[in-house]
Design a protein around this motif. Structure first.
Motif, short mmCIF file in Angstrom:
data_model
loop_
_atom_site.label_atom_id
_atom_site.label_comp_id
_atom_site.label_asym_id
_atom_site.label_seq_id
_atom_site.Cartn_x
_atom_site.Cartn_y
_atom_site.Cartn_z
N ALA A 157 -5.30 13.08 -29.86
CA ALA A 157 -6.56 12.40 -29.55
C ALA A 157 -7.60 13.34 -28.97
N GLU A 158 -7.17 14.23 -28.05
CA GLU A 158 -8.12 15.13 -27.41
C GLU A 158 -8.82 16.03 -28.44
N THR A 159 -8.03 16.56 -29.38
CA THR A 159 -8.60 17.44 -30.40
C THR A 159 -9.54 16.65 -31.31
N LEU A 160 -9.19 15.40 -31.61
CA LEU A 160 -10.04 14.58 -32.46
C LEU A 160 -11.40 14.35 -31.80
N VAL A 161 -11.37 14.03 -30.52
CA VAL A 161 -12.63 13.78 -29.80
C VAL A 161 -13.52 15.02 -29.85
N ASP A 162 -12.92 16.19 -29.66
CA ASP A 162 -13.70 17.43 -29.74
C ASP A 162 -14.25 17.63 -31.15
N CYS A 163 -13.44 17.31 -32.14
CA CYS A 163 -13.83 17.49 -33.54
C CYS A 163 -15.01 16.58 -33.91
N LEU A 164 -15.00 15.35 -33.35
CA LEU A 164 -16.05 14.39 -33.70
C LEU A 164 -17.34 14.59 -32.91
N ALA A 165 -17.27 15.40 -31.86
CA ALA A 165 -18.47 15.78 -31.09
C ALA A 165 -19.29 14.57 -30.65
N GLY A 166 -18.62 13.59 -30.08
CA GLY A 166 -19.32 12.44 -29.53
C GLY A 166 -19.50 11.28 -30.47
N SER A 167 -19.26 11.47 -31.75
CA SER A 167 -19.35 10.39 -32.71
C SER A 167 -18.09 9.52 -32.63
N VAL A 168 -18.26 8.21 -32.53
CA VAL A 168 -17.12 7.30 -32.39
C VAL A 168 -16.86 6.60 -33.72
N PRO A 169 -15.68 6.78 -34.30
CA PRO A 169 -15.37 6.10 -35.56
C PRO A 169 -15.17 4.60 -35.34
N ASP A 170 -15.24 3.83 -36.41
CA ASP A 170 -14.96 2.40 -36.32
C ASP A 170 -13.47 2.15 -36.19
N VAL A 171 -12.69 2.97 -36.89
CA VAL A 171 -11.23 2.77 -36.94
C VAL A 171 -10.54 4.12 -36.84
N VAL A 172 -9.45 4.15 -36.10
CA VAL A 172 -8.57 5.33 -36.05
C VAL A 172 -7.23 4.94 -36.65
#
Length: 214
Positions: free
Chosen positions: A38-53
Motif C-alpha cells: 500500500a505504501e508504495t502504491l500511494v507514492d506511485c499515485l502521487a496523491g491521486s485516489v483510485p475508485d477501487v483497489v
C-alpha cells in the motif's frame, strides 16, 4: 459515464501484470497503477485516489490505504482476492463498506463485475458468508398484517420505481448513470429483500409495502 479508476496491490509481479491486463481490457475501467504494498502504491499515485483497489494482500492493506491517502478522503472501495473468501474474520478487518471478497481462482469476468459493483457502493460476498451476515444483522420491518420484510435502500427504491414505470435495465442504467451489471445487482437485491421472483411481483410487493406509488 466516466471509467472506474482501478489500482492494484499484489506481492507477485505476475499477479499485478495479470490484473493490469484484465483492467485495461475493459472499456469501463481505467488502470491507474500497481505496487507490491500500500505504501508504495500511494507514492506511485502521487496523491491521486483510485475508485477501487484490487488486492491479494490480507485486509490490513485497507487500513494502510485509509491512513496514507489524503486526510478526510474516503478510502477506495476494495476487491480482495483471498485464499479463504468465506472467512468471517476478513469482514471484521475491513473498514470500508463497499467491498468484494473473491477467491484467488475467480474468473476474470467475476473480478470485472465485482469492481463495477463496489465502485457503485455495493458488496460482493459468497453465498455462505452472506447467509451468516444476514442471519445476524438483517434489519427487518413488519407491515400491519404482521408480514416481515427487509427495508430497501434509496437507490433500490429508485430502481423499483423505474421498474414500475416499465423501464428496462439499459434505460435504468442510462438514467442513473450506472452500468447494466450494477442494475442487475440492485434488482437481485430488491428481489431478495421483497421475496419477489420477477419484475412484476417486485413492483406489486413494493406498492404493498409502501416503497412506491403508481
Amino acid at each position: 459515464m466516466a471509467p472506474v479508476r482501478v489500482a492494484v496491490i499484489a506481492a507477485s509481479s505476475q499477479v499485478r501484470a495479470s490484473l493490469q491486463t484484465l483492467v485495461e481490457a475493459s472499456p469501463a475501467l481505467e488502470f491507474t497503477g500497481s505496487a507490491a504494498d500500500a505504501e508504495t502504491l500511494v507514492d506511485c499515485l502521487a496523491g491521486s485516489v483510485p475508485d477501487v483497489v484490487v488486492t491479494d494482500i490480507e485486509p490490513e492493506v485497507s487500513d494502510a490505504l485509509k491512513t496514507l491517502f489524503e486526510p478526510g478522503h474516503a478510502p477506495p472501495a476494495l476487491v480482495l482476492l483471498s485464499d479463504d473468501p468465506d472467512s468471517e474474520s476478513i469482514l471484521d478487518a475491513l473498514p470500508t463498506d463497499a467491498v468484494a471478497i473473491l477467491s484467488h481462482n475467480a474468473m476474470p469476468a467475476e473480478i470485472v463485475v465485482s469492481i463495477e459493483a463496489v465502485a457503485a457502493g455495493l458488496c460482493v460476498l459468497s453465498p455462505d458468508i452472506l447467509a451468516k451476515l444476514l442471519a445476524g444483522r438483517k434489519p427487518r420491518h413488519t407491515t400491519a398484517s404482521g408480514e416481515s420484510f427487509e427495508a430497501l435502500t434509496l437507490r433500490e427504491i429508485e430502481v423499483l420505481a423505474m421498474l414500475a414505470d416499465g423501464l428496462g435495465n439499459k434505460e435504468i442504467a442510462r438514467q442513473l448513470d450506472i452500468s447494466d451489471n450494477t442494475v442487475k445487482f440492485h434488482l437481485s437485491s430488491i428481489f431478495g429483500k421483497l421475496g419477489a421472483t420477477n419484475r412484476t411481483e417486485a413492483v406489486m410487493l413494493g406498492m404493498r409495502h409502501g416503497f412506491i406509488m403508481v
